[in-house]
Design an enzyme around this catalytic site. Structure first.
Site, PDB file in Angstrom:
ATOM      1  N   SER A  28       0.856  -1.181   0.000  1.00  0.00           N
ATOM      2  CA  SER A  28       0.000   0.000   0.000  1.00  0.00           C
ATOM      3  C   SER A  28       0.889   1.228   0.000  1.00  0.00           C
ATOM      4  O   SER A  28       2.052   1.167   0.412  1.00  0.00           O
ATOM      5  CB  SER A  28      -0.873  -0.003   1.264  1.00  0.00           C
ATOM      6  OG  SER A  28      -1.520   1.241   1.453  1.00  0.00           O
ATOM      7  N   TYR A  73      -1.463  -0.473  10.880  1.00  0.00           N
ATOM      8  CA  TYR A  73      -1.499  -0.669   9.432  1.00  0.00           C
ATOM      9  C   TYR A  73      -0.202  -0.200   8.788  1.00  0.00           C
ATOM     10  O   TYR A  73       0.371  -0.898   7.943  1.00  0.00           O
ATOM     11  CB  TYR A  73      -2.698   0.084   8.841  1.00  0.00           C
ATOM     12  CG  TYR A  73      -2.990  -0.278   7.408  1.00  0.00           C
ATOM     13  CD1 TYR A  73      -3.463  -1.540   7.084  1.00  0.00           C
ATOM     14  CD2 TYR A  73      -2.799   0.642   6.379  1.00  0.00           C
ATOM     15  CE1 TYR A  73      -3.740  -1.881   5.759  1.00  0.00           C
ATOM     16  CE2 TYR A  73      -3.077   0.308   5.054  1.00  0.00           C
ATOM     17  CZ  TYR A  73      -3.545  -0.958   4.761  1.00  0.00           C
ATOM     18  OH  TYR A  73      -3.810  -1.298   3.455  1.00  0.00           O
TER      19      TYR A  73
END
Length: 231
Positions: free
Chosen positions: A135, A148
């Site tokens: 990501s 995350y």
């Protein structure tokens, strides 16, 4: 014949990559923690080619090994691994729970390690291709993203190191780092109108196909992909 395994392949990016590869003639195995979801996805994907639904949890190494064994038993080889399964827990460090942390790291980082370890012998035989789905959060930190960010920063670094480890075997390893994608991630419900500015899951499918068609001599090891015009 070429064979791909996609973790977290029942929806979102994983599903769209599966569809794209099936259209290219690949046999595709999709895994999910929920066999019902995997079977439902496979019932749609079978329109495009030979697909296998498998119940497997990336957080459990034996589960991953069993999944790989099923693929080998059915098709005899693995040419491509898409380590796509991922979760998100977003909260200030003050509120982030121990369970949230462990679920995020164990799925997004350790789960990829397990997926690669379980499939590595098979991929060595085919001189195949490993993709991890990281990501932009793997290089850009933000408030509320400690778990995350940690998982995706770790995944980006892990994948780059694995790339260096495995290229001597003729194996390609790449990480794809998307920005905002119109998926069901983190319980989001995609809306065709509201999410039209975002990357669409099929865009990632097209990217994977394009990368697989690159000349053997060329390796795009880390690819950032973002909306052209963000909101």
């Amino acid at each position: 014949m070429k064979v791909a395994v996609i973790t977290g392949g029942s929806k979102g990016i994983g599903y769209s990559v599966a569809e794209s590869l099936l259209k290219e003639g690949y046999c595709v195995a999709i895994t999910s923690r929920n066999i019902t979801s995997a079977n439902e996805a496979a019932s749609k994907l079978v329109t495009f080619g030979d697909v296998l639904a498998i119940e497997a949890d990336v957080k459990d190494y034996q589960s991953q090994q069993d999944a790989i064994n099923l693929v080998i038993e059915k098709w005899g080889q693995i040419d491509v691994l898409i380590a796509n399964a991922g979760v998100g827990a977003f909260a200030s460090i003050e509120d982030l729970t121990i369970d949230d942390w462990n679920e995020t790291i164990d799925t997004n980082l350790t789960g990829v390690f397990y997926s690669i370890k379980a499939s590595l012998d098979a991929i060595k035989k085919t001189k195949g291709y490993i993709f991890t789905i990281s990501s932009l959060a793997g290089t850009n930190f933000f408030a509320g993203g400690s778990a995350y960010n940690a998982s995706k920063f770790g995944l980006t670094g892990f994948t780059q190191a694995v790339m260096l480890d495995l290229r001597k075997h003729g194996i390609k390893v790449s990480t794809i780092m998307p920005g905002s994608v119109a998926t069901y991630f983190n319980d989001h419900q995609p809306d065709q109108e509201k999410d039209s500015w975002k990357i669409q899951p099929e865009d990632i499918g097209e990217l994977v196909v394009s990368m697989l068609k690159m000349p053997t001599r060329t390796l795009p090891s880390k690819v950032e992909i973002r909306p052209t015009t963000p909101q």
